[in-house]
Enzyme design. Sequence first.
Site, PDB file in Angstrom:
ATOM      1  N   GLY A  59      22.925  29.208  41.177  1.00  0.00           N
ATOM      2  CA  GLY A  59      24.219  29.677  41.674  1.00  0.00           C
ATOM      3  C   GLY A  59      24.724  28.865  42.840  1.00  0.00           C
ATOM      4  O   GLY A  59      25.915  28.857  43.123  1.00  0.00           O
ATOM      5  N   GLY A  60      23.791  28.213  43.525  1.00  0.00           N
ATOM      6  CA  GLY A  60      24.190  27.325  44.612  1.00  0.00           C
ATOM      7  C   GLY A  60      24.789  28.047  45.802  1.00  0.00           C
ATOM      8  O   GLY A  60      24.655  29.268  45.942  1.00  0.00           O
TER       9      GLY A  60
ATOM     10  N   HIS B 186      57.193  45.591  34.722  1.00  0.00           N
ATOM     11  CA  HIS B 186      57.680  46.343  35.874  1.00  0.00           C
ATOM     12  C   HIS B 186      56.919  47.656  35.936  1.00  0.00           C
ATOM     13  O   HIS B 186      56.762  48.317  34.918  1.00  0.00           O
ATOM     14  CB  HIS B 186      59.167  46.615  35.721  1.00  0.00           C
ATOM     15  CG  HIS B 186      59.747  47.422  36.849  1.00  0.00           C
ATOM     16  ND1 HIS B 186      59.956  46.901  38.103  1.00  0.00           N
ATOM     17  CD2 HIS B 186      60.119  48.726  36.908  1.00  0.00           C
ATOM     18  CE1 HIS B 186      60.460  47.842  38.884  1.00  0.00           C
ATOM     19  NE2 HIS B 186      60.557  48.959  38.196  1.00  0.00           N
TER      20      HIS B 186
ATOM     21  N   ILE C 257      37.236  29.524  55.343  1.00  0.00           N
ATOM     22  CA  ILE C 257      36.014  30.226  55.753  1.00  0.00           C
ATOM     23  C   ILE C 257      36.190  30.865  57.124  1.00  0.00           C
ATOM     24  O   ILE C 257      35.881  32.043  57.329  1.00  0.00           O
ATOM     25  CB  ILE C 257      34.792  29.268  55.736  1.00  0.00           C
ATOM     26  CG1 ILE C 257      34.510  28.818  54.293  1.00  0.00           C
ATOM     27  CG2 ILE C 257      33.562  29.934  56.342  1.00  0.00           C
ATOM     28  CD1 ILE C 257      33.402  27.787  54.164  1.00  0.00           C
TER      29      ILE C 257
END
Lengths: 465, 465
Positions: A41-42, A444, A186
């Site tokens: 996933g890093g 809408h 961030i």
Amino acid sequence: MADTLEYDLIVIGGGPAGYAGAIRAGQLGKKVACIELERAGGTCLNWGCIPTKALLKSADLYQKIKKSETFGITVKDVTFDFAKVMERSRGVAGQMAKGIEFLFKKNKVDYFTGKARVIAAGMVEITEGEHKGKFFKTKNTLIATGCKMRRIPDLALDGVRVMTSREALANTKLPKSIVIVGAGAIGVEFAYFYNAFGTKVTLVEMLNQVLPVEDEEVSKVLQKSLEKQGITILTGTKCENFRVGKDSVKVDLVTGDKKQEVESEVVLSAIGVVANIEGVIADAVKIELDRNYVKVGDDYQTNIKGIYAAGDIIGPPWLAHVATFEAVSCVNGMFGHGKAKRVTKFPGCTYCQPQVSSTGLTEKAAKEKKLDYKVGKFPFTASGKAVASADSEGFVKVITDAKTGEIYGAHIIGSEATELIAEYGLAIELEATVDEIHQTIHAHPTLSEAVMEAAAASLGEAIHI
Amino acid sequence: MADTLEYDLIVIGGGPAGYAGAIRAGQLGKKVACIELERAGGTCLNWGCIPTKALLKSADLYQKIKKSETFGITVKDVTFDFAKVMERSRGVAGQMAKGIEFLFKKNKVDYFTGKARVIAAGMVEITEGEHKGKFFKTKNTLIATGCKMRRIPDLALDGVRVMTSREALANTKLPKSIVIVGAGAIGVEFAYFYNAFGTKVTLVEMLNQVLPVEDEEVSKVLQKSLEKQGITILTGTKCENFRVGKDSVKVDLVTGDKKQEVESEVVLSAIGVVANIEGVIADAVKIELDRNYVKVGDDYQTNIKGIYAAGDIIGPPWLAHVATFEAVSCVNGMFGHGKAKRVTKFPGCTYCQPQVSSTGLTEKAAKEKKLDYKVGKFPFTASGKAVASADSEGFVKVITDAKTGEIYGAHIIGSEATELIAEYGLAIELEATVDEIHQTIHAHPTLSEAVMEAAAASLGEAIHI
């Protein structure tokens, strides 16, 4: 070498670029392995996009509960358990990381943890971790090691007084006060988050606007909103002379000629990223770099045949969705499933409240390029859905070719801005005109009507303003 | 006739069709008046879309607060003041109606309240209200009187025991129990709303699924979710023999061979609409009708030159956004600003939680048309944003031409489904393919990624499932 495993593709790095590229290769029936240093996933999934969104959801809810009286709801004794807020965020990251491991299995991607190094074209070694010493022979290599948070020079990261977003995501104690250095996405998200839970936040940006990459008008409205929420914001301001004490950090904030000292419990550095390149490529492998980023061509191939790179490691814009696209496109091209395509158009999002999103050119950029452009703008105060939701801050702004109505850029600030930008993304991809958006019936009442009305406004045909 | 005013256009009805058509004519520099029986904004703004969304927002928040523990937030003594919830909804409607009056002024639309009647081609009279007796000479007339709620035959509407959505929107007392007849969008939204605040809800639908116009698979998931929330749902069920008492209503619910009696404090009729046609057209004006709806051609003109109609009064789908589009398109065509265009593609939305939205063909319709179609599906459980928000119910489903990838229809159930559908709306309008959606970079992490992944799934290329 009995231990040498042979692959069609070795992917180094298991983040949004790496895992997606590996899965795509698996889908194409290739023998593929993904080697990740920490957890599948890093950064994005474990220490970035995903866990921060979990935190922001808690912050949003806490803020909404405080305003519940508006909606006819009375709440007494609203309290929060900051450790639980953080714990939930870690849980979400953990769940998603397991999901990636599941996808690896499903798509027959061999998954190894450890630090990998390219030791030759077609040869990768694991140099650290439980699989240390494993060698891989491979037809193709994809370097997708990404980036890590940049540190403030001469300021040691101790995880207590001085943090990056990574340490902040593991910190279960709510600071009483914080100085956040850098007002990119961030920095702004953490400022919003901590402020929502009562931390005294000072947000410092060296450039002249918060979210420097966004449209000036958007940044101005955001700054005003964040200040109204209680955040102290200093743009055009440098941080000098950090003094880390036992219980606090002191820093000089220099704005033009003025200097002020601020003391806070924590300093959060959010000043960008640096490439994860150290130890990834053996010295013998002469891969061309550019300021530590891997240089690639139109097909994501480096100067060495069979070695590719994608994602943050090839440089800006350092966005997970761009990284994923690059890696998938690279792998498709690598194995002859269409031609690889470099990224030119992409959205950017910031998930504070009001949210900010954009795609394409800012007005300033259109001006600098001397384009003959028009602006269409629609405020959420004129949106029935926004008013019904008591959430009518912000606007949609579209920048178009004055003659053809082609869309140069779109900028949204407001509730659900990060979802609403998708339609403009598709429009720009398809080179659609604002008239085509205007001629598309939007449901809408929805906020997406504002997307349509901004398009109509650029033609002088908006009904509700 | 000294009192006769002359116009380029008289619009009868100030709802989403009428007010939009009038404003558009004003933008085009025409002399235009709008005559509205009650209040600018029509049913949608005063007694429909807008005030219900305000109510649903309160319901959503109340539900979210109950789940706040998940997000690390503790709340004691959550109470609500139902009268305040309703009052806010009326306030929102009032604010929006004032907004329309402001837009009338801004666009130089003369606004009259009263009941209008077409007494000849080019002649309109106000027959009731403060302007009674006013005559208007006009080059063009646009009938946009809309629809009103259909009543249950032989069941008197008393606003206490027996209501339509209109009376319910004015009712400040939360019923302990309610039988809702009809599980279309209105019935489902009120079922969700009342149940959220603790009313015992029985939702009855004559056809075999809730939201009968939606994709079967979506309706099944929705029914399950609403039942889990506590709503009793009976499909394929008729209501017979209503007995209105002093404090309750008894009704027999007949499902196939089974009959059961249910007693509730209130019955809400949500069985559709009927045209507001009574008294709108003088007998001498022989406008062609079809089951009480005004028949129009491709340019929205009736069989009588210069008399047009648009919106709900020309028949289904009875949607505000369709009505607005029709009236604006009609007026554009009327005054030579492009050619009027009849509506063929439009989205539909239901704002309960999980939300439901769709555009184009259902899978059943594709099957019935014997189309060679493919389905792409992506569940929100696989969306990082949805998991981070603890809101991962539902899915995105896209139905495409198996050969070309052109999009036949899209169906979404889940959080923000009503916003997410906009992208598919544009895609269908532009005749884009699923591959083009897949090749468009969507921001991470957003729910809109699920729109892209469903497109990718139809090609066998989704990464996250």
